[in-house]
Scaffold this motif. Structure first.
Motif, PDB file in Angstrom:
ATOM      1  N   LEU A  62       0.857  -1.187   0.000  1.00 51.51           N
ATOM      2  CA  LEU A  62       0.000   0.000   0.000  1.00 51.51           C
ATOM      3  C   LEU A  62       0.892   1.234   0.000  1.00 51.51           C
ATOM      4  N   GLY A  63       0.369   2.328  -0.495  1.00 49.97           N
ATOM      5  CA  GLY A  63       1.146   3.561  -0.544  1.00 49.97           C
ATOM      6  C   GLY A  63       0.641   4.594   0.433  1.00 49.97           C
ATOM      7  N   CYS A  64       1.375   5.704   0.530  1.00 46.60           N
ATOM      8  CA  CYS A  64       0.898   6.820   1.360  1.00 46.60           C
ATOM      9  C   CYS A  64       1.200   8.154   0.669  1.00 46.60           C
ATOM     10  N   TYR A 123      -6.780   4.874  -1.055  1.00 47.53           N
ATOM     11  CA  TYR A 123      -6.502   3.569  -1.658  1.00 47.53           C
ATOM     12  C   TYR A 123      -6.278   2.517  -0.576  1.00 47.53           C
ATOM     13  N   THR A 124      -5.557   2.899   0.472  1.00 43.73           N
ATOM     14  CA  THR A 124      -5.328   1.981   1.591  1.00 43.73           C
ATOM     15  C   THR A 124      -6.653   1.494   2.165  1.00 43.73           C
ATOM     16  N   GLU A 125      -7.540   2.428   2.400  1.00 45.67           N
ATOM     17  CA  GLU A 125      -8.843   2.082   2.978  1.00 45.67           C
ATOM     18  C   GLU A 125      -9.608   1.136   2.057  1.00 45.67           C
ATOM     19  N   LYS A 126      -9.561   1.410   0.753  1.00 48.14           N
ATOM     20  CA  LYS A 126     -10.274   0.592  -0.215  1.00 48.14           C
ATOM     21  C   LYS A 126      -9.712  -0.825  -0.274  1.00 48.14           C
ATOM     22  N   VAL A 127      -8.363  -0.932  -0.323  1.00 51.54           N
ATOM     23  CA  VAL A 127      -7.733  -2.252  -0.435  1.00 51.54           C
ATOM     24  C   VAL A 127      -7.957  -3.070   0.823  1.00 51.54           C
TER      25      VAL A 127
END
Length: 343
Positions: A62-64, A123-127
């Protein structure tokens, strides 16, 4: 084969957690990542554009970074969220810095990006809603020393650490303040770990030497890694080069996993013996020698020995010692994947 209570086999996340707790998993967890060119070569080799999704990797990356954090401002010139420009005419994955954002004169006027920008974490939340059985790892690249030199210049930074330490400390403190806010937010999600990218090494040792590393780098990573631990997450560090001289300090600072574990500059089997009770390792398969220059049988032999020796009693995630570069032979990459998958 190790099984869970009730007789079920481990899933990939359970394998990683068992290994990082220095217990023998049913299979050694692994993770194989590619540069753009090597990925394209393997798509052609397998005849399958989706081959990477079928590898069985145990980590979910995951990215930030915020949305639209990279902009192509000129052909092959990409600008990141910090205003740093990267020439990607040769290296399509990272590139070479081609401007200087921070000077001794403008540091106090420089404004860091917004660490609380919600698009960083969307994106983190979605994944995470569908992360299934994989270990969730937030990637925080260019996290301190690297962020400083990309802003100010490598030679400039190294000289400032000697002839203007106050400036160097101020620059690193600004980065640290930004980092701590990102870490706090990222760790509020149901992730397992953060991996910090910060290359301190050359093939022969630390770029800045141990004394300067201890003065400028160690106190700040201690804060960063401590914050991750305080939120119940694990700490991975990616630092290329020969940096094993500071392994004792990294262990004290709270590093759980060291990557890329390059066999070209350290004896990975001896390192496992020396530090394996306190530190786990992620990497170890040679990308400088074996994958580009070895034979298929040599790749198999190296991978199998790593699984058997370094993977014994946990403390290991098998992987190439970097994202696989373009000069690696496709048949060698395929041989490595087959060994990992056939455990």
């Amino acid at each position: 084969m190790l099984v869970l209570e009730g007789g079920g086999r481990m899933d990939n996340r359970e394998r990683v957690l068992a290994s990082l707790n220095h217990r023998q998993p049913d299979k050694i967890p692994y993770d194989v990542q590619f540069t753009q060119k090597s990925h394209a070569q393997m798509v052609e080799f397998y005849g399958d554009p989706h081959f990477a999704s079928k590898l069985g990797n145990c980590l979910t990356w995951l990215g930030c970074e915020p949305a639209e954090s990279w902009k192509e401002v000129e052909p092959d010139i990409w600008e990141d969220q910090f205003g740093v420009r990267w020439d990607r005419s040769i290296d399509k994955d990272i590139g070479n810095v081609c401007n200087q954002q921070v000077t001794r004169e403008n540091l106090r006027d420089y404004r860091f990006p917004d660490p609380s920008d919600p698009s960083r974490y969307a994106y983190t939340e979605k994944v995470l809603e569908q992360k299934a059985d994989r270990f969730a790892l937030v990637n925080f690249g260019f996290s301190l020393f690297e962020r400083a030199w990309t802003l100010f210049g490598m030679e400039n930074l190294l000289m400032a650490m000697v002839d203007d330490p106050q400036f160097a400390h101020e620059l690193l403190d600004g980065i640290l303040e930004f980092n701590l806010e990102v870490i706090e937010k990222a760790c509020s999600f149901d992730i397992d770990a953060m991996i910090f990218g910060d290359d301190w090494g050359m093939q022969t040792g630390l770029i800045m030497g141990p004394r300067i590393w201890s003065e400028f780098i160690e106190p700040r990573i201690r804060q960063m890694y401590g914050l991750v631990h305080s939120r119940g997450k694990l700490v991975f560090i990616h630092s290329c080069g020969k940096v094993d001289k500071v392994f004792p300090e990294l262990i004290e600072c709270g590093v759980d996993v060291f990557n890329p574990f390059p066999p070209e500059v350290m004896d990975v089997f001896e390192i496992k013996k020396q530090y394996g009770s306190e530190l786990s390792f992620y990497g170890g398969v040679s990308v400088q020698k074996t994958l580009p220059c070895g034979t298929v049988s040599e790749v198999r032999e190296e991978a199998e020995r790593l699984l058997d020796v370094v993977g014994r009693d946990g403390g290991y995630i098998a992987a190439p010692s970097h994202w696989i570069p373009a000069d690696s032979k496709p048949e060698n990459i395929a041989a490595l994947i087959e060994v990992l998958q056939s455990q």
